[in-house]
Structure formats: C-alpha cells, structure tokens
Enzyme design. Structure first.
Site, mmCIF file in Angstrom:
data_model
loop_
_atom_site.group_PDB
_atom_site.id
_atom_site.type_symbol
_atom_site.label_atom_id
_atom_site.label_comp_id
_atom_site.label_asym_id
_atom_site.label_seq_id
_atom_site.Cartn_x
_atom_site.Cartn_y
_atom_site.Cartn_z
ATOM 1 N N ALA A 67 0.841 -1.193 0.000
ATOM 2 C CA ALA A 67 0.000 0.000 0.000
ATOM 3 C C ALA A 67 0.878 1.244 0.000
ATOM 4 O O ALA A 67 2.038 1.198 0.417
ATOM 5 C CB ALA A 67 -0.885 -0.016 1.238
ATOM 6 N N GLY A 119 0.605 -4.911 1.068
ATOM 7 C CA GLY A 119 -0.562 -5.006 0.194
ATOM 8 C C GLY A 119 -0.261 -5.705 -1.122
ATOM 9 O O GLY A 119 -1.122 -6.400 -1.680
ATOM 10 N N GLU A 171 -0.446 -9.204 -0.360
ATOM 11 C CA GLU A 171 -1.863 -9.545 -0.119
ATOM 12 C C GLU A 171 -2.605 -9.705 -1.446
ATOM 13 O O GLU A 171 -3.454 -10.574 -1.601
ATOM 14 C CB GLU A 171 -2.533 -8.457 0.728
ATOM 15 C CG GLU A 171 -2.074 -8.459 2.177
ATOM 16 C CD GLU A 171 -2.788 -7.389 2.994
ATOM 17 O OE1 GLU A 171 -2.582 -6.198 2.691
ATOM 18 O OE2 GLU A 171 -3.555 -7.744 3.901
ATOM 19 N N GLU A 179 3.865 -4.981 7.789
ATOM 20 C CA GLU A 179 3.033 -3.908 8.343
ATOM 21 C C GLU A 179 3.315 -3.627 9.819
ATOM 22 O O GLU A 179 3.262 -2.482 10.267
ATOM 23 C CB GLU A 179 1.545 -4.251 8.185
ATOM 24 C CG GLU A 179 0.999 -4.073 6.786
ATOM 25 C CD GLU A 179 1.255 -5.259 5.863
ATOM 26 O OE1 GLU A 179 2.035 -6.158 6.238
ATOM 27 O OE2 GLU A 179 0.677 -5.278 4.766
HETATM 28 N N1 COA Z 1 4.541 3.460 -0.182
HETATM 29 C C1 COA Z 1 5.007 4.658 -0.590
HETATM 30 N N2 COA Z 1 6.321 4.929 -0.716
HETATM 31 C C2 COA Z 1 7.175 3.933 -0.459
HETATM 32 C C3 COA Z 1 6.750 2.661 -0.048
HETATM 33 C C4 COA Z 1 5.367 2.435 0.078
HETATM 34 N N3 COA Z 1 4.879 1.266 0.456
HETATM 35 N N4 COA Z 1 7.843 1.898 0.150
HETATM 36 C C5 COA Z 1 8.908 2.669 -0.134
HETATM 37 N N5 COA Z 1 8.511 3.888 -0.501
HETATM 38 C C6 COA Z 1 9.352 5.034 -0.914
HETATM 39 C C7 COA Z 1 10.353 5.413 0.158
HETATM 40 O O1 COA Z 1 9.785 6.309 1.084
HETATM 41 C C8 COA Z 1 11.450 6.033 -0.662
HETATM 42 O O2 COA Z 1 11.053 7.350 -0.954
HETATM 43 P P1 COA Z 1 12.143 8.530 -0.948
HETATM 44 O O3 COA Z 1 13.150 8.160 -1.970
HETATM 45 O O4 COA Z 1 11.343 9.743 -1.283
HETATM 46 O O5 COA Z 1 12.734 8.565 0.418
HETATM 47 C C9 COA Z 1 11.407 5.255 -1.974
HETATM 48 O O6 COA Z 1 10.129 4.615 -2.010
HETATM 49 C C10 COA Z 1 12.459 4.172 -2.084
HETATM 50 O O7 COA Z 1 12.373 3.356 -0.926
HETATM 51 P P2 COA Z 1 13.677 2.849 -0.180
HETATM 52 O O8 COA Z 1 13.252 2.168 1.055
HETATM 53 O O9 COA Z 1 14.632 3.972 -0.061
HETATM 54 O O10 COA Z 1 14.248 1.830 -1.254
HETATM 55 P P3 COA Z 1 14.951 0.449 -0.995
HETATM 56 O O11 COA Z 1 15.291 -0.038 -2.349
HETATM 57 O O12 COA Z 1 16.032 0.585 0.032
HETATM 58 O O13 COA Z 1 13.848 -0.507 -0.351
HETATM 59 C C11 COA Z 1 11.671 -1.535 -0.104
HETATM 60 C C12 COA Z 1 12.693 -0.843 -1.060
HETATM 61 C C13 COA Z 1 10.406 -1.757 -0.866
HETATM 62 C C14 COA Z 1 12.263 -2.871 0.374
HETATM 63 C C15 COA Z 1 11.433 -0.616 1.136
HETATM 64 O O14 COA Z 1 11.111 0.675 0.659
HETATM 65 C C16 COA Z 1 10.312 -1.054 2.038
HETATM 66 O O15 COA Z 1 10.492 -1.946 2.848
HETATM 67 N N6 COA Z 1 9.155 -0.372 1.938
HETATM 68 C C17 COA Z 1 8.057 -0.543 2.858
HETATM 69 C C18 COA Z 1 7.273 -1.779 2.552
HETATM 70 C C19 COA Z 1 6.091 -1.851 3.510
HETATM 71 O O16 COA Z 1 6.206 -1.743 4.691
HETATM 72 N N7 COA Z 1 4.910 -2.061 2.924
HETATM 73 C C20 COA Z 1 3.703 -2.099 3.680
HETATM 74 C C21 COA Z 1 3.055 -0.750 3.610
HETATM 75 S S1 COA Z 1 1.644 -0.687 4.671
#
Ligand code: COA
Length: 692
Positions: A61, A102, A105, A125
């Site tokens: 999400a 999500g 999911e 989450e």
């Molecule tokens: N929604 C919106 N933005 C997101 C996002 C999400 N679910 N996940 C990551 N981003 C954004 C980050 O804030 C970052 O933005 P920025 O460059 O403006 O700071 C950008 O995407 C890149 O993310 P980053 O974490 O720096 O890249 P990464 O390659 O190191 O890691 C992921 C990628 C996907 C592994 C990591 O971002 C992550 O774990 N995200 C969260 C996943 C999560 O918890 N999902 C459940 C949401 S309820």
C-alpha cells in the site's frame, strides 16, 4: 497509466509500473481493476499474469495514502481481490524482487504465485504499527498454518522465496517467473475448475496445537510490551483459526483500522521516513559520486574490529584485519570463526555462505598489507594518542586515494585528521556493538572531510545493510553526547532514593530493551568510569560518585557477577550491598532519600536527552530532529513505536520538557537549562516551527 495491459497469446499481462517501488496507490488500483475487467470481458483471454515493472512486484500500500488518514478510495485492495476471485479465469502472480504488504496480499488472492529464487515476500506492516488489512493475516494463515503465520507476520520480516515455498504461500520458484506464470495460467485454464482460493482453504487451520495462542502470547509478552500491532496480529491469526471466514476477515479489518488510527502507527511511519531522510546530506549535490570500495583494512582485532570485518565481508568486500599483537589477532580470528559457526548452527547462513564470507577476511600484522585498500577503518582502543599513531601509520601505508575512517565513539575526528596529510579523506564511521548486528552507523564529518568521502561512507553503510546518519564532529557526536546526560541523571536519581530496579523498570516499561543501570553493568562499570574520568565537566556540574565507588568495590558489572545488581544464572537480582553503597553516598552528600514516582523518573531521564538533542541541532551536529531519532532508535534501543526522543518530546509536550529542565538546572548546572532552540520549539509547539 501506471499499470500496463499487454497481450502475449491467450494471456493478458498486467504490469504494475509505479516508480520507485510499485506501491498500490489509487491510480495503480484503478488501472488493475480496469485491466482485470478487460481481461474478464475478452473471450480470447484465457488467463492473466500480474507482475511488476523494474524487477519488483511491489512494496504494498502507499504509505503516504495510509498516513493521510483519509478513507481509502475505491477500488480498494479488497475490491480488487474480490474481482480476482470472481473473475472465472486464472490470475497468476509472477514475483520478482519483493512482494510486500498489500502487494503480497494482492498476490495471495491470486490463483497461483510463482517467484524468482532471489525474491523476498512478506507482510512488514507490524514494523509500521499496522497489521495487514486486506486479508493478509487470513490468507497467509490458511496457506501456511497458524504457527508459521505467527512467526512471519508478527516479526514483519520478509522471507526468501525458498522459505515461502516451503511454507506453502507460493507455488513455485523459477528463474523467469513471468514466463512460468504464463504457462501456469494456461495450464490452470485448461484444467477446468480453478484451485480453491486461499480464503476458502481450511486444511491448515483445522487442527490447532493445544494452547498455541496462549503460549505465544506468554512467550512474547515482554517483547510486545506497550505495543498494539503485534498483539493485534496474534488476535487476527487466532480469529482465522477459530471464527467463520467472513467474521474473521471483518475482525482483521477492524484491528487494521484501530492500528491505523494509533499514535504508534504515526510514530513508526515517522521513523520510516526519518531513516530515509537521514541518507540525504544537505548541500551534497547529486553529482557527488561515492568512491568504489572493494578492499578494506581494519585496524584492531578486538570486539569492534572483528564485528566490522564481518559486516564488510558479508557485503563482498575483501578485508585485511590488522592487529600488531599476534595473540590479539589470533583471538580475533577465532572469535570470527566462532560467530560464523554459530550463524550456520542457527540456520542464518549456509555452510557455503559462511565459508565465502570467512575467506574474505585475512588476518595481517603488518601495515604493509594495507597497500591496496580503498578504505581503512581504525578500531583500536579508545585512546587519542594511540589512535593518532594509527592514523599516521595508515597515512604512510595506504594508497593516496584511500579513505581513512575511525570507529571512535567520542574522539575528535579533526585531531585524527591532523595526524595525516589527507584530512579531506578522513571521516568517522562509528559502528555500534555488536557491529555485525546493530543497524546504526553514525558517520562523522570532520572539518575537512570531502563530499566524496562523505558520500562514500554513507553509501558503504547502505551496502552493509546499515542505517547511516551523518553527525558533526564534537565530543560524543550525536548519540553519546546526549547519552551523558541520561547516565548522569540515572545516578542522581539513585542518590535521591530511587533503586536500580525501579529506574530500569520505568525505562523498560517505556519500551527500551534495557534500563540505564542494567546497561552500565552490561557495558562494564570500569569502562563507563574510564570514559567519565576523561571528560572535563563545567565547574557548576557534578557527577555522582556512585559509579567510581562501584568500580572501587570491584562491582564491575555483569562480567564479574556484581554491579548495580547481583547476577546469577544470567539474571539480575537486587543486591543489598549495592543499595548500601548507594545509600552511603547519599548520606555523605547529606541527601535525604525519598520515594520517587515512575513519572518523575521517566521525565528526569528523558527530558535532559531532549535538551542536549536540541543543542546538537542548534549547533548543526545533526541536520534534522529525525536524524537524532534514527540514532536513538537504531543505536540506543529507544522504542521505535515512540518515534525517537525528539519526536516523542514533541508529541508528549515540549513545554513539559522545558519545565523539568528549569527544575533541574539550579542543582545540576547551566547546561541543564533549556537551550534557546528548545524554548523556541516549545513556544511554537513543534521543532519544525522553531527553524529546524
Ligand atoms: N509506499 C510509498 N512509498 C514507499 C513505499 C510504500 N509502500 N515503500 C517505499 N517507498 C518510498 C520510500 O519512502 C522512498 O522514498 P524517498 O526516496 O522519497 O525517500 C522510496 O520509495 C524508495 O524506498 P527505499 O526504502 O529507499 O528503497 P529500498 O530499495 O532501500 O527498499 C523496499 C525498497 C520496498 C524494500 C522498502 O522501501 C520497504 O520496505 N518499503 C516498505 C514496505 C512496507 O512496509 N509495505 C507495507 C506498507 S503498509
């Protein structure tokens, strides 16, 4: 268009394309909904493959949409899942990179899931103070069983594809998941009735291990204390096993909304964003590129040096671990060997991975062995003279291009730089103990550190899987500079009548893993005393003599079985002798001991931390309040669900911080008086409105 509809023969390909991480925002959901409808209505489409652009399925999400507090607009993820389940044609998820939250999911509602071997899947989450809110706890539990669901969802840690396969949450791992999903889709279409959707499966939840949930709750009561989301994860998984599906799905949603509205969710999302913001160094242009690091030298084979060597080796960097003392080098290499064996025994590394990492670490005793390194990290005893000599040696023996870094936790980086002829390539890289585990890397900018040097150590941290924060150069940098006030106040509270148990219990109840006195015992009271003895305090400040007396009485802490506590069988116990020592100090100082409440203990320990944090900000030692929060959450065990000290102070009231400090300053010294920035922030109600 953030989802592309493509055709490959009889298969419709839905490619999610929403940079940077394919988050499922409203536009993506709308496009997926339209794509599914189109595929459903087209009689020539036999199956659908859902996958992500740029080698990754998706990060779930949209965090900012959740944080906005506005109800999610249609089509919601749950509506898309219902659409998939009612489509009447197989929908197969092809997973590369990550499928998180999500996104996972969404995949769980598909008729099959095929992942690349290097993919990671998970429901993280809980790390954001949430639970999966679109059937994640329900479908995962039905596919993998409750024991696996408890383990995976409550930790929030993504699992590699091989593990996901063995748990039954995906159907296959193959090198080219899109092509395999295409074939699988056509096969499912030809086979007739579609597989039972995950939400209708009951085979893994029919028989429950007795007391599974009671035992889980009891075993995790300490780890989950004070938190909401992990408890709700357990409740939702239990509901999956004990209630009719429709009711259980509803309950999951209710728990999700409760978590989403919580202050803990806000705090954890603050940490998520702060961690990412901390990577950006103000004034460092995008044109500044980090230098390549392939070979490193580590000086000092003690606890820190060996841990740092292991971090670098795990990231594929060749390490020369240098110690001029042969027995110390042998002991360091033996420690490394032992830690790798332990990792293999615990299933964290395979034999091959451990062997590969171990082979990258070479023990050396001569500085000449560092003639090819790209970076040298000094991790010798915390003595400025010794460190200065090491830097002078490194300057002579490493290539002119090499960066010279110090793992010092308090000392002046500029003085070390002055021992070399390359001050612009000198920098601090402060790792936390144990270095191969702790996430924080506090990098320290010297007066002359060049932009390339800073960019390189920030990039290095990320390559090591660490969370970097850049600090300015001062005594103790961000973390230890602030910690001084916390430690001093813990002992002042002891003098006034609080017991070690009481103080530690308040801090542990707040959410820290360990209170300040248990921490002192763990680190060694002699070590704490050595640091304090070297510190020059202003004339109007005093530190309690308790620490010195503990050392003089041989109460060095955990390592000798006695300190602020007595240790037996690895557990701490109240010790009348320690209490008597504390009381004797209070008597000598003429302090009448009294009973002190939990609220006062908490305020007196945390508020001085915030004041020093404000000074650190005012002096530019930290670039943002969030940087300080990241340092404390990842380096000092500050509970993430409270957002870090600066965030916590703002949310719980900066006025109260000012009032506590006004009360302490007359007895504690001028440095305890609220600084101008803290006063301004308190008046404005927020750090950001005080010009930070
Ligand atoms: N929604 C919106 N933005 C997101 C996002 C999400 N679910 N996940 C990551 N981003 C954004 C980050 O804030 C970052 O933005 P920025 O460059 O403006 O700071 C950008 O995407 C890149 O993310 P980053 O974490 O720096 O890249 P990464 O390659 O190191 O890691 C992921 C990628 C996907 C592994 C990591 O971002 C992550 O774990 N995200 C969260 C996943 C999560 O918890 N999902 C459940 C949401 S309820």
């Amino acid at each position: 268009m953030s989802t592309h509809y493509l055709r490959d023969g009889d298969v419709a390909l839905l490619q999610i394309d929403n940079p940077p991480v394919n988050a499922l925002d409203l536009q993506v959901r709308t496009d997926i909904g339209m794509g599914l409808r189109r595929a459903g209505e087209d009689p020539t489409v036999k199956a659908v493959v859902l996958y992500g652009a740029r080698g990754s399925f998706g990060a779930g999400a949209d965090i900012d949409e959740i944080a906005s507090g506005v109800a999610l607009r249609s089509p919601t993820l749950r509506e898309l899942q219902a659409q998939i389940e009612a489509l009447g044609k197989p929908v197969v998820a092809a997973i590369d990179g990550v499928a998180l939250g999500g996104s996972f999911e969404l995949a769980l509602a598909c008729h099959a899931r095929i992942a690349a071997p290097a993919a990671h899947l998970g429901l993280p989450e809980v790390k954001l103070g949430l639970i999966p809110g679109s059937g994640g706890t329900q479908r995962f539990t039905r596919l993998a069983g409750p024991a696996a669901a408890l383990e995976v969802i409550s930790a929030g840690q993504p699992v590699p594809a091989a593990r996901a396969l063995s748990l039954g949450v995906i159907d296959a791992t193959v090198a080219e998941p899109v092509r395999a999903a295409h074939e699988r889709g056509l096969r499912l279409a030809a086979a007739g009735p579609l597989p039972l959707p995950a939400h209708a499966r009951t085979d893994k939840i029919r028989t429950l291990a007795p007391d599974l949930f009671t035992r889980w709750r009891a075993a995790h009561a300490h780890a989950y204390r004070g938190q909401l989301a992990p408890w709700r994860v357990v409740d939702a998984i239990e509901a999956a096993c004990t209630l009719p599906a429709e009711e259980a799905f509803k309950l999951e949603r209710q728990y999700y909304l409760e978590c989403r509205a919580s202050a803990q969710r806000e705090a954890l999302m603050h940490v998520f964003h702060a961690e990412r913001a901390a990577r950006r160094i103000p004034g460092l242009g995008a044109h500044v590129r980090p230098l390549p690091i392939e070979r490193a030298g580590i000086v000092g084979a003690g606890m820190m040096g060996t841990g740092i060597a292991m971090c670098l080796a795990a990231a594929g960097i060749e390490v020369a671990l240098l110690d001029v003392s042969p027995p110390a080098l042998a002991a360091g290499l033996a420690r490394i060997g032992g830690l790798y064996d332990e990792s293999v025994a615990r299933g964290k590394l395979t034999d091959a991975q451990a062997a590969a990492a171990r082979s990258r670490i070479r023990g050396v005793s001569d500085y000449a062995a560092l003639a090819q390194v790209d970076i040298a990290i000094e991790a010798v005893f915390e003595d400025p003279v010794l460190k200065g000599e090491v830097f002078a040696q490194l300057d002579r023996c490493t290539p002119a291009r090499a960066i010279l870094a110090s793992n010092t936790s308090t000392l002046d980086i500029d003085r070390l730089a002055a021992c070399t002829a390359r001050a612009e390539q000198v920098v601090g890289t402060h790792f936390f103990s144990p270095a191969h585990i702790m996430k924080l890397m506090e990098n320290v900018r010297g007066r002359a550190s060049s932009p390339e040097t800073l960019a390189t150590v920030m990039a290095l941290a990320r390559r090591l899987g660490k969370i970097p924060v850049l600090a300015g150069n001062c005594d103790g940098f961000i973390g230890n500079r602030m910690l001084h006030f916390y430690g001093v106040e813990a002992e002042r509270l002891l003098e006034e009548g609080a017991t070690p148990e009481q103080i530690d219990a308040v801090i542990e109840e707040f959410g820290f893993a360990m209170g300040p006195l248990a921490m002192r015992d763990l680190a060694g009271n002699d070590v704490g005393w050595a640091i304090r003895r070297n510190r020059v305090l202003p004339a109007d400040e005093r530190c309690s003599p308790i620490l010195e007396r503990m050392v003089a009485a041989g109460r060095l802490g955990r390592k000798c079985g006695r300190g602020f506590y007595r240790y037996e069988g690895g557990r701490r116990h109240s010790d009348p002798e320690a209490l008597a020592l504390i009381r004797a100090v209070a008597d000598e100082l003429g302090i009448r001991q009294r009973s002190i409440g939990a609220q006062e203990i908490l305020a007196r320990l945390l508020h001085p931390l915030v004041n020093e944090g404000a000074r650190v900000l005012a002096e530019g030692i930290a670039a943002r309040p969030g940087d300080i929060d990241v340092v404390y959450v990842y380096g000092y065990g500050f509970p993430a669900f409270r957002g870090g000290p600066m965030y916590w102070a703002e949310r719980s009231g900066l006025d109260a911080v000012v009032a506590t400090l006004e009360g302490l300053a007359p007895s504690h010294g001028e440095r305890w008086r609220p600084c101008a920035l803290l006063r301004a922030a308190a008046a404005a109600g927020a750090w950001s409105r005080a010009g930070t």
